[in-house]
Design an enzyme around this catalytic site. Structure first.
Site, PDB file in Angstrom:
ATOM      1  NE  ARG A  28     -11.564 -13.772   8.567  1.00 42.39           N
ATOM      2  CZ  ARG A  28     -10.456 -13.343   7.947  1.00 42.39           C
ATOM      3  NH1 ARG A  28     -10.348 -13.470   6.629  1.00 42.39           N
ATOM      4  NH2 ARG A  28      -9.472 -12.801   8.630  1.00 42.39           N
ATOM      5  CG  ASP A  29     -18.998 -14.715   1.280  1.00 36.36           C
ATOM      6  OD1 ASP A  29     -19.388 -13.866   0.459  1.00 36.36           O
ATOM      7  OD2 ASP A  29     -19.620 -15.791   1.501  1.00 36.36           O
ATOM      8  CG  ASN A  86     -21.524 -10.915  -8.132  1.00 36.04           C
ATOM      9  OD1 ASN A  86     -20.740 -10.958  -9.080  1.00 36.04           O
ATOM     10  ND2 ASN A  86     -21.413 -11.726  -7.097  1.00 36.04           N
ATOM     11  CB  VAL A  95     -26.883  -9.743  -0.164  1.00 35.54           C
ATOM     12  CG1 VAL A  95     -27.197  -8.746   0.951  1.00 35.54           C
ATOM     13  CG2 VAL A  95     -26.791 -11.163   0.408  1.00 35.54           C
ATOM     14  CG  HIS A  99     -22.031  -7.187  -1.527  1.00 36.61           C
ATOM     15  ND1 HIS A  99     -23.385  -7.108  -1.767  1.00 36.61           N
ATOM     16  CD2 HIS A  99     -21.618  -8.351  -2.067  1.00 36.61           C
ATOM     17  CE1 HIS A  99     -23.783  -8.184  -2.411  1.00 36.61           C
ATOM     18  NE2 HIS A  99     -22.724  -8.958  -2.622  1.00 36.61           N
ATOM     19  CG  HIS A 101     -17.858 -10.732  -3.627  1.00 30.24           C
ATOM     20  ND1 HIS A 101     -18.322 -11.847  -2.962  1.00 30.24           N
ATOM     21  CD2 HIS A 101     -18.965 -10.154  -4.165  1.00 30.24           C
ATOM     22  CE1 HIS A 101     -19.635 -11.943  -3.080  1.00 30.24           C
ATOM     23  NE2 HIS A 101     -20.042 -10.925  -3.823  1.00 30.24           N
TER      24      HIS A 101
HETATM   25  P1  AMP Z   1     -23.693 -11.655  -3.948  1.00 30.81           P
HETATM   26  O1  AMP Z   1     -24.050 -13.011  -4.484  1.00 30.81           O
HETATM   27  O2  AMP Z   1     -22.697 -10.909  -4.780  1.00 30.81           O
HETATM   28  O3  AMP Z   1     -24.935 -10.839  -3.611  1.00 30.81           O
HETATM   29  O4  AMP Z   1     -22.913 -11.931  -2.587  1.00 30.81           O
HETATM   30  C1  AMP Z   1     -23.546 -12.151  -1.372  1.00 30.81           C
HETATM   31  C2  AMP Z   1     -22.554 -12.861  -0.516  1.00 30.81           C
HETATM   32  O5  AMP Z   1     -22.973 -12.764   0.832  1.00 30.81           O
HETATM   33  C3  AMP Z   1     -22.401 -14.356  -0.822  1.00 30.81           C
HETATM   34  O6  AMP Z   1     -21.051 -14.621  -1.201  1.00 30.81           O
HETATM   35  C4  AMP Z   1     -22.793 -15.036   0.494  1.00 30.81           C
HETATM   36  O7  AMP Z   1     -22.010 -16.170   0.768  1.00 30.81           O
HETATM   37  C5  AMP Z   1     -22.563 -13.921   1.499  1.00 30.81           C
HETATM   38  N1  AMP Z   1     -23.341 -14.005   2.708  1.00 30.81           N
HETATM   39  C6  AMP Z   1     -24.668 -14.258   2.827  1.00 30.81           C
HETATM   40  N2  AMP Z   1     -25.040 -14.216   4.111  1.00 30.81           N
HETATM   41  C7  AMP Z   1     -23.930 -13.920   4.842  1.00 30.81           C
HETATM   42  C8  AMP Z   1     -23.665 -13.738   6.220  1.00 30.81           C
HETATM   43  N3  AMP Z   1     -24.633 -13.854   7.150  1.00 30.81           N
HETATM   44  N4  AMP Z   1     -22.400 -13.456   6.600  1.00 30.81           N
HETATM   45  C9  AMP Z   1     -21.418 -13.344   5.673  1.00 30.81           C
HETATM   46  N5  AMP Z   1     -21.603 -13.494   4.353  1.00 30.81           N
HETATM   47  C10 AMP Z   1     -22.845 -13.791   3.935  1.00 30.81           C
END
Ligand code: AMP
Length: 115
Positions: A28-29, A86, A95, A99, A101
């Site tokens: 989960r995000d 993204n 990140v 990945h 979403h």
């Molecule tokens: P992006 O912006 O597409 O790179 O998505 C990265 C996602 O990772 C974001 O929606 C963050 O909320 C999520 N995220 C960052 N750190 C964590 C974590 N420790 N556990 C779960 N989700 C995370």
């Protein structure tokens, strides 16, 4: 390569893991943007979608398949959902391990409005 998601894969950071196999982990995000917001991450190191080689195209297919299967198992596949990947700054990537979403659980509204 080392990101937050690699640490989650290695169990060095906690996460609410909903699925895992030899190739993928899903959790989960931490900052959900919808009632259901799960991230599907390959265990293959790939910083961005730009790094994907033709021989690795199935990596993304596995992510999409796992997300669709999860939606069916959880019972919201027919209502619908959105999958998003993204890439880099304009795409909002934060990140740098690819990945997917999965967003669901309510009507998600229009997609693609510039920030
Ligand atoms: P992006 O912006 O597409 O790179 O998505 C990265 C996602 O990772 C974001 O929606 C963050 O909320 C999520 N995220 C960052 N750190 C964590 C974590 N420790 N556990 C779960 N989700 C995370």
């Amino acid at each position: 390569m080392d990101t937050i998601f690699h640490k989650i894969i290695r169990r060095e950071l906690p996460a609410d893991i909903v699925y895992e196999d030899d190739d993928i982990i899903a959790f989960r995000d931490i900052a959900p943007q919808a009632p259901v917001h799960v991230l599907f991450v390959p265990k293959t190191d790939l910083a961005t979608l730009n790094d994907l080689q033709a021989s690795q195209a199935e990596v993304v297919g596995r992510l999409a398949f796992a997300a669709a299967r999860y939606a069916k198992e959880q019972g919201f596949a027919e209502d619908g959902y959105r999958i998003v990947m993204n890439c880099n700054d304009d795409g909002g990537q934060t990140v740098f391990q690819i990945h997917l979403h999965l967003l669901a659980g309510a009507p998600l509204g229009r997609f693609g409005t510039p920030a």
